[in-house]
Every structure is written in structure tokens, then in C-alpha cells.
Motif scaffolding. Structure first.
Motif, short mmCIF file in Angstrom:
data_model
loop_
_atom_site.label_atom_id
_atom_site.label_comp_id
_atom_site.label_asym_id
_atom_site.label_seq_id
_atom_site.Cartn_x
_atom_site.Cartn_y
_atom_site.Cartn_z
N VAL A 162 0.83 -1.20 0.00
CA VAL A 162 0.00 0.00 0.00
C VAL A 162 0.87 1.26 0.00
CG1 VAL A 162 -1.60 1.36 1.41
CG2 VAL A 162 -2.04 -1.06 1.02
N ALA A 163 1.91 1.27 0.83
CA ALA A 163 2.79 2.44 0.90
C ALA A 163 3.45 2.71 -0.45
CB ALA A 163 3.84 2.24 1.98
N LEU A 164 3.91 1.66 -1.10
CA LEU A 164 4.57 1.82 -2.39
C LEU A 164 3.59 2.34 -3.44
CD1 LEU A 164 7.15 1.46 -4.06
CD2 LEU A 164 6.42 -0.89 -4.53
N GLU A 165 2.41 1.74 -3.49
CA GLU A 165 1.41 2.15 -4.49
C GLU A 165 0.95 3.60 -4.26
OE1 GLU A 165 -3.06 0.88 -6.09
OE2 GLU A 165 -2.03 -0.34 -4.59
N VAL A 166 0.61 3.92 -3.02
CA VAL A 166 0.11 5.26 -2.73
C VAL A 166 1.23 6.30 -2.87
CG1 VAL A 166 -0.86 6.73 -0.92
CG2 VAL A 166 -1.75 4.42 -1.26
N GLY A 167 2.43 5.96 -2.43
CA GLY A 167 3.55 6.89 -2.57
C GLY A 167 3.85 7.21 -4.03
N ARG A 168 3.86 6.19 -4.87
CA ARG A 168 4.14 6.43 -6.28
C ARG A 168 3.02 7.23 -6.93
NH1 ARG A 168 6.87 0.61 -8.13
NH2 ARG A 168 8.99 1.15 -7.45
N GLU A 169 1.78 6.95 -6.56
CA GLU A 169 0.66 7.71 -7.12
C GLU A 169 0.73 9.17 -6.69
OE1 GLU A 169 -2.48 9.10 -9.10
OE2 GLU A 169 -1.46 7.17 -9.41
N ALA A 170 1.08 9.43 -5.41
CA ALA A 170 1.22 10.81 -4.95
C ALA A 170 2.35 11.52 -5.69
CB ALA A 170 1.48 10.84 -3.45
N ALA A 171 3.45 10.80 -5.96
CA ALA A 171 4.56 11.40 -6.70
C ALA A 171 4.14 11.72 -8.14
CB ALA A 171 5.75 10.45 -6.69
N ARG A 172 3.40 10.81 -8.78
CA ARG A 172 2.91 11.08 -10.14
C ARG A 172 1.97 12.28 -10.15
NH1 ARG A 172 2.87 5.32 -10.60
NH2 ARG A 172 0.73 5.25 -9.83
N ASP B 161 2.60 15.80 -12.22
CA ASP B 161 1.66 16.19 -13.27
C ASP B 161 0.89 17.46 -12.93
OD1 ASP B 161 2.41 13.95 -14.65
OD2 ASP B 161 0.68 12.75 -14.04
N SER B 162 1.12 18.00 -11.73
CA SER B 162 0.36 19.16 -11.26
C SER B 162 1.27 20.37 -11.14
CB SER B 162 -0.27 18.87 -9.89
OG SER B 162 -1.06 17.71 -9.92
N ASN B 163 0.66 21.53 -11.04
CA ASN B 163 1.40 22.70 -10.59
C ASN B 163 0.83 23.11 -9.25
OD1 ASN B 163 -0.73 24.82 -10.91
ND2 ASN B 163 -0.59 24.19 -13.07
N PRO B 164 1.57 23.87 -8.45
CA PRO B 164 1.09 24.19 -7.10
C PRO B 164 -0.30 24.78 -7.05
CG PRO B 164 3.39 24.80 -7.33
CD PRO B 164 2.93 24.39 -8.70
N GLY B 165 -0.73 25.46 -8.11
CA GLY B 165 -2.05 26.06 -8.12
C GLY B 165 -3.18 25.05 -8.20
N THR B 166 -2.89 23.83 -8.66
CA THR B 166 -3.93 22.81 -8.77
C THR B 166 -3.94 21.86 -7.60
OG1 THR B 166 -2.53 21.25 -9.99
CG2 THR B 166 -3.73 22.90 -11.29
N LEU B 167 -3.09 22.07 -6.60
CA LEU B 167 -3.01 21.16 -5.47
C LEU B 167 -4.06 21.46 -4.40
CD1 LEU B 167 0.86 20.82 -4.97
CD2 LEU B 167 -0.71 19.12 -5.90
N ALA B 168 -4.81 22.53 -4.56
CA ALA B 168 -5.86 22.90 -3.60
C ALA B 168 -5.31 22.95 -2.18
CB ALA B 168 -7.03 21.91 -3.68
N VAL B 169 -4.27 23.77 -2.00
CA VAL B 169 -3.60 23.86 -0.70
C VAL B 169 -4.48 24.59 0.30
CG1 VAL B 169 -1.58 24.74 0.51
CG2 VAL B 169 -1.36 23.83 -1.82
N GLU B 170 -4.63 24.01 1.48
CA GLU B 170 -5.30 24.68 2.58
C GLU B 170 -4.30 24.88 3.71
OE1 GLU B 170 -8.75 22.56 3.85
OE2 GLU B 170 -9.40 22.13 1.80
N ASN B 171 -4.43 25.99 4.41
CA ASN B 171 -3.53 26.32 5.50
C ASN B 171 -4.19 25.95 6.82
OD1 ASN B 171 -1.75 27.48 7.32
ND2 ASN B 171 -1.30 29.21 5.98
N LYS B 172 -3.61 24.95 7.53
CA LYS B 172 -4.14 24.53 8.83
C LYS B 172 -3.56 25.37 9.96
CE LYS B 172 -2.93 20.15 8.42
NZ LYS B 172 -2.82 18.71 8.72
N GLY B 173 -2.49 26.09 9.68
CA GLY B 173 -1.80 26.89 10.68
C GLY B 173 -0.53 27.41 10.04
N LEU B 174 0.28 28.12 10.81
CA LEU B 174 1.51 28.70 10.27
C LEU B 174 2.43 27.59 9.76
CD1 LEU B 174 2.72 31.52 9.92
CD2 LEU B 174 3.91 31.18 12.09
N GLN B 175 2.73 27.63 8.44
CA GLN B 175 3.56 26.62 7.81
C GLN B 175 3.03 25.19 8.07
OE1 GLN B 175 6.24 26.95 5.67
NE2 GLN B 175 5.69 29.12 5.66
N ASP B 176 1.71 25.05 8.05
CA ASP B 176 1.07 23.74 8.28
C ASP B 176 -0.02 23.60 7.24
OD1 ASP B 176 0.20 21.34 9.25
OD2 ASP B 176 -0.69 22.15 11.08
N PHE B 177 0.25 22.79 6.20
CA PHE B 177 -0.61 22.76 5.04
C PHE B 177 -1.20 21.37 4.82
CE2 PHE B 177 2.82 25.83 4.19
CZ PHE B 177 2.08 26.99 4.05
#
Length: 273
Positions: free
Chosen positions: A20-30, A34-50
């Protein structure tokens, strides 16, 4: 308390967790490549905590991959929460080092631990930088892509490489004072931003000390077991305390115990068992 799981049940879970770790890790890396930071839908949970959409997707995939074959196990994830239970609990950080992940700095990990009672039974960490999986089962040694690994044999502090984490929950002045003390002893040091990776660097002997004053359980449990099984000296609070509130962790090459004893004393820590 006697574990309700025999060695076959633990081995079966470890095998699934590695896959599971290998499959999910590789999918997250892909997904990141394939994304740019603007498409990652970043939310800020706190200072430098995303948190990103990738974190949430990865955690759901891990949950599905682990709970489908083992439906009676409990699940505790950084993003979705959960609680521990007597039947055994998966403690998961889907992307440890989210800030690094967002910025395209490939120092991040998938961290999966399985705990029963007061023991960490399984630790699995996918290392995105190397596209490899580290794992350990309590009492069975530590492995990197199936090959045994061992903590460093360093005994001279002037040859030591240390990794110091820092949480905004703790004093930055204390962090600077510790950095200075280790520097004056001749050690070189780093700060990388991904505790799970830092702990496996201790396990494989690439570094000689990792210390951080406060981490959440999902950040440290898998890497701590792997480091311990690789022969490193590991100290942290009792598991129930970590699951409830987090805390400090230290892992170091065993030959440098006298150099780092003051950290254990300052934190009131005992060696992991």
C-alpha cells in the motif's frame, strides 16, 4: 497485555502495508509531477502547516488498502482523525513533509505504523526521494526494499551528521542553543522537514542523530520502529501519551550514547522497548 495477533497475522499486515505504501507513494509522486502548485488545492491549517488534495486522496487510499483486508482494525490518520483501539490500530501520515511536497522538494514520505496495546508492531515508510520502501516488524530487523539495514557505527562526534527537527510548538531559542552545542562538539547538522524520512536516515546509517521536541504520533511511530530495529538507540514517551498528544523523539547511533544522554535527561525520556 498479550497481543491478540500471532506472528502470521502481523506478517500479513506488514506485507499489505508495504504494498500500500509503495502504491500510494508512487501515485502521490505522479500526481505532484503532473500538477502545478495552483492545482493542489492547498489549505492552510496553521503557520507553515498545510494540507492538499493529495494528502486527502492518499489517506483515503491507504485506509481502503488496509481496512479492506483487515476490517476489524482501527484507523487513525492525520487528515481524517480516528482513535486507537485494543484490536490494533493503523496510525498513518499520508504525506509527511507536505510543505516539501507542495514545493516540489522530494523529501517527503508515506508513513504507516500498526500499534497494538503499548507496542509498535509494524513500521513502513515510503521514501519519495529514492522511490523505496523501508519497513520493520517488531523483533525482526529493519529493511530497505527487502535488504537489511543498520544504524551507523559512528563513535567520534567530530564525524557525526545530525538532523534536528523543530516544531513551532517549542522554543526556537532552545533549538538554536542545541544546534550551537552540537556544532561546538564538531558535528554537522541538517533540518529537512520530514520526520519519517529523518528517522529512516538514522536506520540506514546515513545520519547519526535525529531529534525533535514535538511530533504527532503519525509522524514518528513507523520511522521510530524502523530505526530501533536497525540498531539505533530510540527514546520517546509512552505510546498512549504519543497517540493522545504527541511528544519528543530521539534516535541515534548507539556508539554516541554518551554524547546525547543530556537530551534524554532534559526530556525525561526512557529508551524505547
Amino acid at each position: 497485555m498479550k497481543s491478540p495477533f500471532d506472528s502470521a497475522a502481523i506478517s500479513a499486515r506488514a506485507e499489505v502495508a508495504v504494498a500500500v505504501a509503495l502504491e500510494v507513494g508512487r501515485e502521490a509522486a505522479r500526481f505532484r509531477s503532473d500538477s502545478n502548485p495552483g492545482t493542489l488545492a492547498v489549505e492552510n491549517k496553521g503557520l507553515q502547516d498545510f494540507v492538499t488534495i493529495a494528502d486527502r486522496r492518499a489517506e483515503q487510499a491507504i485506509r481502503d488498502g488496509l481496512i479492506s483486508p483487515f476490517p476489524d482494525d482501527m484507523f487513525m490518520g492525520e487528515e481524517s482523525g480516528g482513535r486507537s483501539g485494543a484490536t490494533g490500530t493503523w496510525v498513518v501520515d499520508p504525506i509527511d513533509g507536505t510543505t516539501n511536497y507542495i514545493r516540489g522538494f522530494r523529501y517527503w514520505a508515506v508513513s504507516i505504523a500498526f500499534v497494538v496495546g503499548d507496542k509498535i508492531e509494524i513500521g513502513v515508510v515510503y521514501d519519495a526521494a529514492e522511490d523505496k520502501v523501508f519497513h520493520a516488524v517488531r523483533g525482526g530487523g529493519a529493511f530497505k526494499d527487502g535488504l537489511p539495514i543498520h544504524a551507523a557505527a559512528t563513535v567520534d562526534p567530530a564525524n557525526a551528521l545530525v538532523i534536528l527537527g523543530h516544531s513551532r510548538r517549542t522554543s526556537f531559542d532552545d533549538h538554536l542553543a542545541l544546534s550551537r552545542r552540537l556544532h561546538e562538539r564538531g558535528m554537522d547538522y541538517r533540518r529537512t522537514g520530514a520526520a519519517a524520512i529523518d528517522l529512516i536516515r538514522i536506520a540506514e546509517g546515513a545520519a547519526d542523530l535525529y531529534y525533535e521536541r514535538h511530533l504527532n504520533a503519525w509522524d514518528m511511530l513507523a520511522g521510530a520502529l524502523i530505526a530501533q530495529e536497525a540498531g539505533a538507540t530510540v527514546a520517546m514517551p509512552p505510546l498512549d501519551r504519543l497517540l493522545a498528544a504527541g511528544g519528543p523523539v530521539i534516535a541515534h547511533a548507539p556508539g554516541l550514547a554518551s554524547e546525547f544522554a543530556f537530551i534524554l535527561e532534559n526530556e525525561g525520556l526512557s529508551l524505547a522497548g
